[in-house]
Design an enzyme around this catalytic site. Structure first.
Site, PDB file in Angstrom:
ATOM      1  CG  ASP A  45      -0.302  -0.501   2.496  1.00  0.00           C
ATOM      2  OD1 ASP A  45       0.943  -0.489   2.571  1.00  0.00           O
ATOM      3  OD2 ASP A  45      -1.029  -0.892   3.411  1.00  0.00           O
ATOM      4  CG  ASN A 114      -8.451  -0.771  11.855  1.00  0.00           C
ATOM      5  OD1 ASN A 114      -7.627  -1.584  11.426  1.00  0.00           O
ATOM      6  ND2 ASN A 114      -8.776   0.315  11.187  1.00  0.00           N
ATOM      7  CG  HIS A 116      -5.689  -1.853   8.722  1.00  0.00           C
ATOM      8  ND1 HIS A 116      -5.718  -0.486   8.892  1.00  0.00           N
ATOM      9  CD2 HIS A 116      -4.391  -2.199   8.937  1.00  0.00           C
ATOM     10  CE1 HIS A 116      -4.522  -0.047   9.189  1.00  0.00           C
ATOM     11  NE2 HIS A 116      -3.693  -1.065   9.234  1.00  0.00           N
ATOM     12  CD  GLU A 121      -8.494   1.555   7.522  1.00  0.00           C
ATOM     13  OE1 GLU A 121      -8.243   0.580   8.250  1.00  0.00           O
ATOM     14  OE2 GLU A 121      -8.073   2.703   7.760  1.00  0.00           O
TER      15      GLU A 121
HETATM   16  C1  F6R Z   1       1.561  -1.292   6.037  1.00  0.00           C
HETATM   17  C2  F6R Z   1       0.259  -1.969   6.164  1.00  0.00           C
HETATM   18  C3  F6R Z   1      -0.507  -1.937   7.430  1.00  0.00           C
HETATM   19  C4  F6R Z   1       0.358  -2.193   8.661  1.00  0.00           C
HETATM   20  C5  F6R Z   1      -0.482  -2.126   9.927  1.00  0.00           C
HETATM   21  C6  F6R Z   1       0.358  -2.316  11.171  1.00  0.00           C
HETATM   22  O1  F6R Z   1       2.093  -1.480   4.768  1.00  0.00           O
HETATM   23  O2  F6R Z   1      -0.182  -2.529   5.208  1.00  0.00           O
HETATM   24  O3  F6R Z   1      -1.538  -2.894   7.382  1.00  0.00           O
HETATM   25  O4  F6R Z   1       0.966  -3.458   8.545  1.00  0.00           O
HETATM   26  O5  F6R Z   1      -1.132  -0.894  10.001  1.00  0.00           O
HETATM   27  O6  F6R Z   1       1.223  -1.246  11.320  1.00  0.00           O
HETATM   28  P1  F6R Z   1       2.368  -1.264  12.457  1.00  0.00           P
HETATM   29  O7  F6R Z   1       3.302  -2.358  12.083  1.00  0.00           O
HETATM   30  O8  F6R Z   1       3.000   0.096  12.345  1.00  0.00           O
HETATM   31  O9  F6R Z   1       1.659  -1.504  13.732  1.00  0.00           O
END
Ligand code: F6R
Length: 223
Positions: A45, A114, A116, A121
């Site tokens: 992403d 959450n 995701h 989301e």
């Molecule tokens: C990032 C992504 C997100 C993160 C998630 C966890 O490329 O796709 O799904 O993996 O938000 O983020 P952290 O590791 O910062 O807790």
């Protein structure tokens, strides 16, 4: 993976969780134990409305934490362009590029508090393919560190692989650490499959590995 399959196609995540793993990969490369010259990467992403050179972009994050320290060939690093003039066409381009590379062999995932995965989301439904997404306030808050600790500067929109894109990977490794992830891990592993917890979709995939520390795993099995 790269030792067994040097030409592997890897799906990569940004965020805090994989930082130590990427540092270890850089260390192995520096020690001559990991050759990335034939590998390809597709990141999950990217924020919309900023280009890859922006200090808050996931592209910059990956340059700093992985790409700068390994011998990936630049043309084999694939990223969504959040500054593309036509964002929908950019999403289509990315799907085609993944297909042209032969699909993703190993997808590394983090998980949002959450639930995701990528930037898929929670909601009433989940887009299947790479798409534009409106980020939830909680996600913008969680990513504020990339934008000077100011959630209001985090873009409202992003581009993300879809849930189907992720589930098409041949193998998936999801990494989660810390108590903040315990509830979303519980819901993803022990709960029903629901679009309200996007990571619960991983239950239908035949080859998913979870790498969890004790805090993140603490609530598994609880109802
Ligand atoms: C990032 C992504 C997100 C993160 C998630 C966890 O490329 O796709 O799904 O993996 O938000 O983020 P952290 O590791 O910062 O807790």
């Amino acid at each position: 993976m790269l030792r067994a399959t040097p030409a592997a196609v890897l799906g990569l995540a940004s965020g805090r969780t994989p930082v130590d793993g990427y540092a270890e990969m850089q260390r192995l490369h520096a020690a001559g134990q990991m050759d990335w010259s034939r590998a390809s990467t597709f990141n999950l992403d990217e924020f919309a409305g900023i280009d890859g050179g922006h200090p808050g972009s996931f592209r910059t994050f990956m340059e700093d934490h992985l790409f700068a320290g390994v011998n990936l060939r630049p043309e084999r690093i694939h990223f969504l362009d959040g500054a593309a003039a036509d964002l929908d066409a950019e999403c289509d381009r990315y799907e085609e590029a993944i297909a042209a590379a032969g699909g993703i062999d190993l997808q590394i995932l983090g998980i949002g508090s959450n639930g995701h995965i990528g930037f898929n989301e929670p909601g009433d439904d989940l887009p299947v393919r790479t798409h534009r997404v409106r980020l939830m306030d909680s996600t913008r808050h969680d990513n504020a560190a990339l934008f000077g600790d100011d959630p209001s500067r985090v873009p409202h929109e992003a581009l993300s692989m879809g849930t189907g894109t992720i589930l098409h990977a041949r193998r998936i490794v999801l990494v989660a650490t810390g108590g903040k992830k315990a509830e979303c891990i519980r819901q993803s592993v022990s709960g029903r499959i629901t679009t309200r917890v996007p990571a619960s979709m991983l239950q239908v995939h035949p080859d998913v590995e979870l790498l969890l520390d004790e805090e993140a795993a603490a609530l598994i099995g609880r109802t």
